[in-house]
Design a protein around this motif. Structure first.
Motif, PDB file in Angstrom:
ATOM      1  N   TRP A   1       0.807  -1.213   0.000  1.00 41.19           N
ATOM      2  CA  TRP A   1       0.000   0.000   0.000  1.00 41.19           C
ATOM      3  C   TRP A   1       0.844   1.268   0.000  1.00 41.19           C
ATOM      4  O   TRP A   1       0.394   2.315  -0.429  1.00 41.19           O
ATOM      5  N   ALA A   2       2.054   1.208   0.491  1.00 40.29           N
ATOM      6  CA  ALA A   2       2.884   2.405   0.524  1.00 40.29           C
ATOM      7  C   ALA A   2       4.334   2.089   0.183  1.00 40.29           C
ATOM      8  O   ALA A   2       5.236   2.751   0.654  1.00 40.29           O
ATOM      9  N   TRP A   3       4.532   1.071  -0.618  1.00 39.55           N
ATOM     10  CA  TRP A   3       5.836   0.660  -1.118  1.00 39.55           C
ATOM     11  C   TRP A   3       6.776   0.156  -0.027  1.00 39.55           C
ATOM     12  O   TRP A   3       7.646  -0.657  -0.285  1.00 39.55           O
TER      13      TRP A   3
ATOM     14  N   PRO B   1       3.914  -3.994   3.779  1.00 40.22           N
ATOM     15  CA  PRO B   1       2.897  -4.780   3.072  1.00 40.22           C
ATOM     16  C   PRO B   1       1.501  -4.587   3.644  1.00 40.22           C
ATOM     17  O   PRO B   1       1.332  -4.239   4.812  1.00 40.22           O
ATOM     18  N   GLY B   2       0.505  -4.816   2.821  1.00 43.20           N
ATOM     19  CA  GLY B   2      -0.876  -4.776   3.271  1.00 43.20           C
ATOM     20  C   GLY B   2      -1.719  -3.819   2.458  1.00 43.20           C
ATOM     21  O   GLY B   2      -1.212  -2.882   1.844  1.00 43.20           O
ATOM     22  N   SER B   3      -3.024  -4.046   2.459  1.00 43.45           N
ATOM     23  CA  SER B   3      -3.983  -3.162   1.799  1.00 43.45           C
ATOM     24  C   SER B   3      -4.997  -2.685   2.829  1.00 43.45           C
ATOM     25  O   SER B   3      -5.478  -3.462   3.653  1.00 43.45           O
TER      26      SER B   3
ATOM     27  N   SER C   1      -2.408   9.519  -4.395  1.00 41.01           N
ATOM     28  CA  SER C   1      -2.211   8.509  -3.357  1.00 41.01           C
ATOM     29  C   SER C   1      -2.916   8.986  -2.092  1.00 41.01           C
ATOM     30  O   SER C   1      -3.293  10.153  -1.973  1.00 41.01           O
ATOM     31  N   ASP C   2      -3.086   8.090  -1.142  1.00 43.35           N
ATOM     32  CA  ASP C   2      -3.786   8.415   0.086  1.00 43.35           C
ATOM     33  C   ASP C   2      -3.115   7.703   1.248  1.00 43.35           C
ATOM     34  O   ASP C   2      -2.415   6.697   1.049  1.00 43.35           O
ATOM     35  N   ASP C   3      -3.316   8.208   2.465  1.00 43.72           N
ATOM     36  CA  ASP C   3      -2.738   7.533   3.620  1.00 43.72           C
ATOM     37  C   ASP C   3      -3.415   6.193   3.869  1.00 43.72           C
ATOM     38  O   ASP C   3      -2.873   5.329   4.566  1.00 43.72           O
TER      39      ASP C   3
ATOM     40  N   SER D   1      -3.113  -1.491  -5.161  1.00 44.40           N
ATOM     41  CA  SER D   1      -2.121  -0.499  -4.777  1.00 44.40           C
ATOM     42  C   SER D   1      -2.782   0.716  -4.143  1.00 44.40           C
ATOM     43  O   SER D   1      -3.929   1.027  -4.418  1.00 44.40           O
ATOM     44  N   TYR D   2      -2.020   1.415  -3.314  1.00 42.21           N
ATOM     45  CA  TYR D   2      -2.552   2.618  -2.683  1.00 42.21           C
ATOM     46  C   TYR D   2      -2.562   3.789  -3.646  1.00 42.21           C
ATOM     47  O   TYR D   2      -3.186   4.817  -3.385  1.00 42.21           O
ATOM     48  N   GLU D   3      -1.858   3.701  -4.775  1.00 37.60           N
ATOM     49  CA  GLU D   3      -1.774   4.783  -5.742  1.00 37.60           C
ATOM     50  C   GLU D   3      -2.703   4.520  -6.915  1.00 37.60           C
ATOM     51  O   GLU D   3      -2.907   3.378  -7.324  1.00 37.60           O
ATOM     52  N   CYS D   4      -3.269   5.603  -7.473  1.00 41.23           N
ATOM     53  CA  CYS D   4      -4.156   5.476  -8.633  1.00 41.23           C
ATOM     54  C   CYS D   4      -3.777   6.539  -9.649  1.00 41.23           C
ATOM     55  O   CYS D   4      -3.496   7.688  -9.282  1.00 41.23           O
TER      56      CYS D   4
END
Length: 235
Positions: free
Chosen positions: A36-38, A41-43, A168-170, A194-197
């Motif tokens: 989620w933030a490079w 790990p985790g979503s 991106s978002d926290d 991914s956390y980025e779009c």
């Protein structure tokens, strides 16, 4: 000459006329592609939300034929896991992936819940790999916007140009939208791994010379919104 094999690997030689080729077979590997933030790990997901995970499978064989693998994913009690397909066939030294959809219970408390994937060949499993379903129930931080094209004061030229941006978002971005001169041009749902779009729109600019505005908008899953309006010129 002595050939050394990695631990757990096997080797076989096959004769074809005067030629010989060696097959070195190694245990398969798996990873869960959802950082989620490079860095960790985790979503992120809200209670009751379905998240998408890509399970990467690595066939580390060398000089062998194709092999079929079976992938499984486990989650804590109460979570549901759905996989459209759990089988994948890969040639030596290649990589592929399968999708897994994980839904948390609607009453899940905030916290990190382990999601574990395992890949097996011929009934023998490789070491498992673990990521996380990161449950959250509050968020007051709006997404961030960047990589805007064109930037404020920028210029576009040619017959076509790509207009877009990234966000991106926290926790996680839900949707990104693009408007040009107040008219909606493109929208994208961001329920991915991914956390980025990112959003990119191919715009025909051959007959729209002059000054224009573009508005970049991003919304997270809690309804927090970030917008940026830029002014640019088309030559």
């Amino acid at each position: 000459m002595t050939t050394l094999l990695a631990v757990g690997a096997t080797s076989a030689a096959f004769a074809s006329g005067n030629k010989k080729s060696a097959c070195t077979q190694s245990p398969p590997r798996a990873s869960i592609d959802n950082t989620w933030a490079w860095a960790s790990p985790g979503s992120w997901g809200m209670p009751g939300q379905q998240l998408t995970y890509a399970i990467d499978v690595f066939n580390d064989d060398v000089g062998c034929g194709s092999s079929s693998f079976v992938v499984s994913m486990s989650a804590p009690g109460g979570f549901s896991v759905s996989m459209p397909t759990s089988a994948i066939t890969l040639s030596s030294a290649s990589t592929g992936y399968v999708w897994a959809y994980v839904t948390s219970p609607a009453t899940t408390a905030d916290g990190d819940y382990p999601i574990t994937a395992t890949v097996a060949r011929d009934g023998t499993s490789s070491p498992s790999t673990t990521s996380y379903y990161k449950v959250y129930s509050s968020d007051t931080v709006a997404p961030s916007l960047y990589w805007g094209n064109p930037p404020d004061g920028g210029t576009l030229s040619g017959r076509t140009a790509y207009v877009g941006f990234a966000s991106s978002d926290d926790h996680a971005v839900s949707q990104v939208d693009l408007s040009v001169d107040g008219v909606s041009k493109a929208s994208k749902l961001c329920d991915s791994v991914s956390y980025e779009c990112q959003l990119s729109y191919k715009w025909s600019i051959g007959r729209v010379h002059g000054q224009h505005t573009a508005t970049y908008k991003s919304t997270d899953w809690m309804g927090n919104v970030a917008t940026q309006t830029v002014t640019f010129t088309v030559n």
